[in-house]
Motif scaffolding. Structure first.
Motif: not given
Length: 470
Positions: A42-46, A81-91, A94-97
């Motif tokens: 849901y974001g770049p790995v740390h 969940d976090k992927i849905y949330a991040a997708a919502g933020r980035e508009e 979710s699959a694309e994100l």
RNA sequence: GGCGACGUGGCGAAGUGGGAACGCUGCGGUCUGCAAAACCGCCAUGAGUCGGUUCGAUUCCGACCGUCGCCUCCA
């Protein structure tokens, strides 16, 4: 870290389940099967995410060199969940994100140059297996549908808590949860919610899998119901791995994994986690330190010890890495002007250090001790090159043995000679030699500075000046 | 509150019931026109604290202090 039993024939690994080190034996098909929990994309790995990637990738390397066939599977969670949330933020969908950050995860970890796992399954690629596993759990009464969800019935699985050493009645319960029979029952399937833009059809209606079930399904699909090593960060031991055990062993009736191997956390003034916001991205660390330093950094501390991530430790590692490179340069030099015969000390040290090296790795993958053995070799090489320099045959044999040890740790790149200096640098170095021969040291020092300003370094050696990039 | 991991020199980090690896830094020396690299030597009478077991403990046991993780998503 706690102590482990001494090595007695063959590799051993500490298992969180038994709380002791266990002999590592291949499965019936002769391979060591290893499943390691990968990231949620849901974001770049740390850099914290990189620790298990490095540890288990290098463990596979080691076991492979040790003669085992290894099948290394590491999943990627692409529905969550976090992927849905991040997708919502980035508009974005979710699959694309998820697809984007999956690609970035692969690209970032590729830069570690440790190869890929043999298989990297995704949740979206395993819906039928997941649904099938849930159905089987319902059949044996270990799971029940409720309000469009499906929950695991924790009370019906007797071993629940055995991995993390918890008892059901000791667990702190906060939310009662009206859909669940028991507060600790966890979701296998979650009914579709309106704000989620993806869902799958199932016997219980549209929805998506819970977090834990995916790993049970994917591990079984890739490695069978029972395999040798299950790995991941220690923070996953509860509840994630505990729940995996409940699901897989509940459905299959056989132990899921023989050894549960957990790496400790990276620390950056407290645990590094995306939700806390104290993050160093893997790509940024790679940009700053390079993969050699980063890989060495992860390996110079035992995988079950907490690892503070910070400049002093990385700078320290960078110097160690430089020392290893210098050793190769010393061999280059010596091979251009070899001595004769055999250097006994070098030969003996090499044998002893090699044994120490493999004994250390056999003992719960003890990479810090392997490093210590490496430095024994390094000092012996320098002593031999500076003192009773041996003949070409021994120099070359020493180099290949040294590089082989580095290669086990994924550090053979340190032995690759950097590209030679470009002609203009060589010309400057030659000019400097002339100045030196004429006694014009002021000019010589000027030229050294000029060479250094261009990113190279001159070292005067008995064999003449050696020019290296820096 | 419960479960778990751990506290070793300036820093990082090991092994071990009886000489405290290894790396980095620092100091002295060798080599060198200089520099770098490298080599040689030095740097914890003490291992969070306090007790206990033992002929003897850093190593085993207990208590306490402290750090961290998990108990909710987390590598």
């Amino acid at each position: 870290m706690s102590t482990t039993s001494p090595t007695v024939g063959g590799p051993r690994l500490y298992s969180t389940l038994s709380r002791r080190s266990e002999p590592l034996e291949p499965g019936p098909d002769g391979t060591v099967r290893m499943y390691v929990c990968g990231p949620t994309v849901y974001g770049p790995v740390h850099v914290g995410n990189a620790r298990p990637f490095v540890v288990f990738s290098v463990l596979k390397r080691y076991l492979t060199r040790r003669g085992f066939a290894v099948r290394f599977v590491s999943n990627v969670t692409d529905v969550n969940d976090k992927i849905y949330a991040a997708a919502g933020r980035e508009e974005v969908p979710s699959a694309e994100l998820a697809a984007r950050y999956l690609a970035e995860y692969v690209a970032d970890t590729d830069r570690l140059e440790l190869g890929r796992p043999d298989l990297e399954p995704t949740v979206t690629g395993h819906m039928p297996e997941i649904i099938d596993l849930i159905e089987r759990l319902i059949t044996v009464d270990l799971a029940y549908p409720s309000h469009g969800d499906v929950y695991f019935r924790v009370n019906r699985f007797p071993g629940y808590g055995k991995l993390s050493g918890r008892r059901l009645d000791e667990l702190l319960v906060t939310e009662p949860g009206d859909a669940k029979e028991h507060p600790l029952d966890f979701a296998l399937w979650k009914g579709h919610k309106p704000d989620e833009d993806t869902f799958w059809e199932s016997p219980w209606g549209n929805g998506r899998p819970g977090w834990h079930i995916e790993c049970s399904a994917m591990a079984q699909s890739a490695l069978g119901p029972s395999f040798e090593i299950h790995g991941g960060g220690i923070d996953l031991a509860f509840p994630h791995h505990e729940n995996e055990i409940a699901q897989s062993e509940g459905a299959n009736g056989v132990p899921m994994a023989r050894i549960w191997a957990h790496n400790e956390m990276l620390e950056l003034g407290g645990k590094m986690s995306k939700s806390e916001g104290n993050i160093i991205l893997l790509r940024d660390a790679l940009d700053r330190w390079g993969r050699d330093v980063l890989v060495a950094f992860f390996l110079r501390t035992h995988y079950r010890s907490k690892l503070p991530f910070g400049d002093p430790a990385l700078e320290d590692t960078a110097r160690q890495v430089e020392t290893i490179r210098n050793t190769i340069l010393a061999l280059d030099r010596a091979e251009s002007a070899p001595g004769t015969g055999i250097n006994r000390e070098l030969a003996d040290t090499l044998v002893a250090a090699r044994n120490d090296f493999f004994d250390a790795l056999d003992d719960d993958f003890h990479t810090p001790r392997a490093f210590a053995a490496l430095f024994e070799v390094i000092h012996a090489i320098h002593r031999a090159v500076d003192g009773a320099r041996p003949g070409l045959a021994q120099l070359q044999a020493t180099r290949s043995e040294f590089v082989a040890l580095l290669d086990v740790l994924g550090l053979a790149s340190l032995a690759v000679s950097r590209p030679g200096a470009p002609v203009e640098i060589v010309a400057l170095a030659r000019e400097r030699e002339i100045a030196r021969a004429e006694g014009d040291f002021a000019r010589a020092d000027e030229l050294r500075a000029e060479i250094e300003a261009r990113g190279y370094e001159v070292r005067d050696t008995p064999e003449g000046p050696q020019v290296t990039s820096r």
